[in-house]
Design an enzyme around this catalytic site. Sequence first.
Site, mmCIF file in Angstrom:
data_model
loop_
_atom_site.group_PDB
_atom_site.id
_atom_site.type_symbol
_atom_site.label_atom_id
_atom_site.label_comp_id
_atom_site.label_asym_id
_atom_site.label_seq_id
_atom_site.Cartn_x
_atom_site.Cartn_y
_atom_site.Cartn_z
ATOM 1 N N GLU A 275 -30.097 54.418 31.067
ATOM 2 C CA GLU A 275 -29.351 53.625 30.095
ATOM 3 C C GLU A 275 -28.896 52.269 30.636
ATOM 4 O O GLU A 275 -29.023 51.247 29.943
ATOM 5 C CB GLU A 275 -28.142 54.421 29.588
ATOM 6 C CG GLU A 275 -28.493 55.495 28.563
ATOM 7 C CD GLU A 275 -29.039 56.769 29.176
ATOM 8 O OE1 GLU A 275 -29.323 57.709 28.418
ATOM 9 O OE2 GLU A 275 -29.173 56.830 30.421
ATOM 10 N N GLU B 182 -29.453 64.105 29.736
ATOM 11 C CA GLU B 182 -28.124 64.404 29.196
ATOM 12 C C GLU B 182 -28.098 65.794 28.562
ATOM 13 O O GLU B 182 -27.165 66.572 28.795
ATOM 14 C CB GLU B 182 -27.724 63.332 28.183
ATOM 15 C CG GLU B 182 -27.582 61.954 28.828
ATOM 16 C CD GLU B 182 -26.485 61.122 28.206
ATOM 17 O OE1 GLU B 182 -25.352 61.166 28.721
ATOM 18 O OE2 GLU B 182 -26.762 60.440 27.199
#
Length: 266
Positions: A140, A120
Amino acid sequence: MGGTEHLTVQREGATLVLTLNRPEARNALSLPMLVGLHDGWLEADADDSVRSIVFTGAGGSFCSGMDLKALAGNGMAGQEYRDRLKADPDLHWKAMLRHHRPRKPVIAAVEGYCVAGGTEMLQGTDIRVAGESATFGLFEVKRGLFPIGGSTVRLQRQIPRTHALEMLLTGRPYSAREAAAIGLIGHVVPDGTALAKALEIAEQINSCGPLAVEAVKASVYETAEMTESGGLAAELTRGWPVFDTADAKEGARAFAEKRPPVYKRA
């Protein structure tokens, strides 16, 4: 220069090097790391002698994401930094380049794991170099979580949507070669040489006119979601003033005189 126990700050000429420094945890994000990153980005913005930033990790890893033990309720290192988070509840997002874009070019030098929060943060960088054995991915969903660091928005704008969705929905790891093939990174180099390659690119940037470099970067991001006509108009607004600077005149003189230019941000 700033820095914390989990984030080191060094100068390499005109390049500021920010290094995630928690190798025993594969540089999983911690409060000291986030505070150090936040301050490092601001330091680079404020110091005109800094012309580029290299972002890397110590101990053979870039970043393995959030400290899941802390998320599970077992605490997080650096509780003394809580006051910083209370004073600025957006600090962690700025640190992770979700809510802050440095005006200087940011070059990522990746070795080892660059997953979850690491991938990210990677999306907030401008140029990306990785060692052959680097691993990328957004894990995730495999842990019942959401990649809230910006990936559902940014990733599809940086790589083809089919690849973005596969990465987001499968939670599988990607090799450096595969990451390069889909456009997530730009260079794959032998293991252990990512930092050297990133510094080489930084030095090429540093030799250019700093006002021009910053204006070009700003224009690229500013116009990314505009129509072509709107983007072209915005480009002129950013670009024309650069031609009136002393740096532009110095660049022309240096070219005519066949010598390296000496830029002064003027």
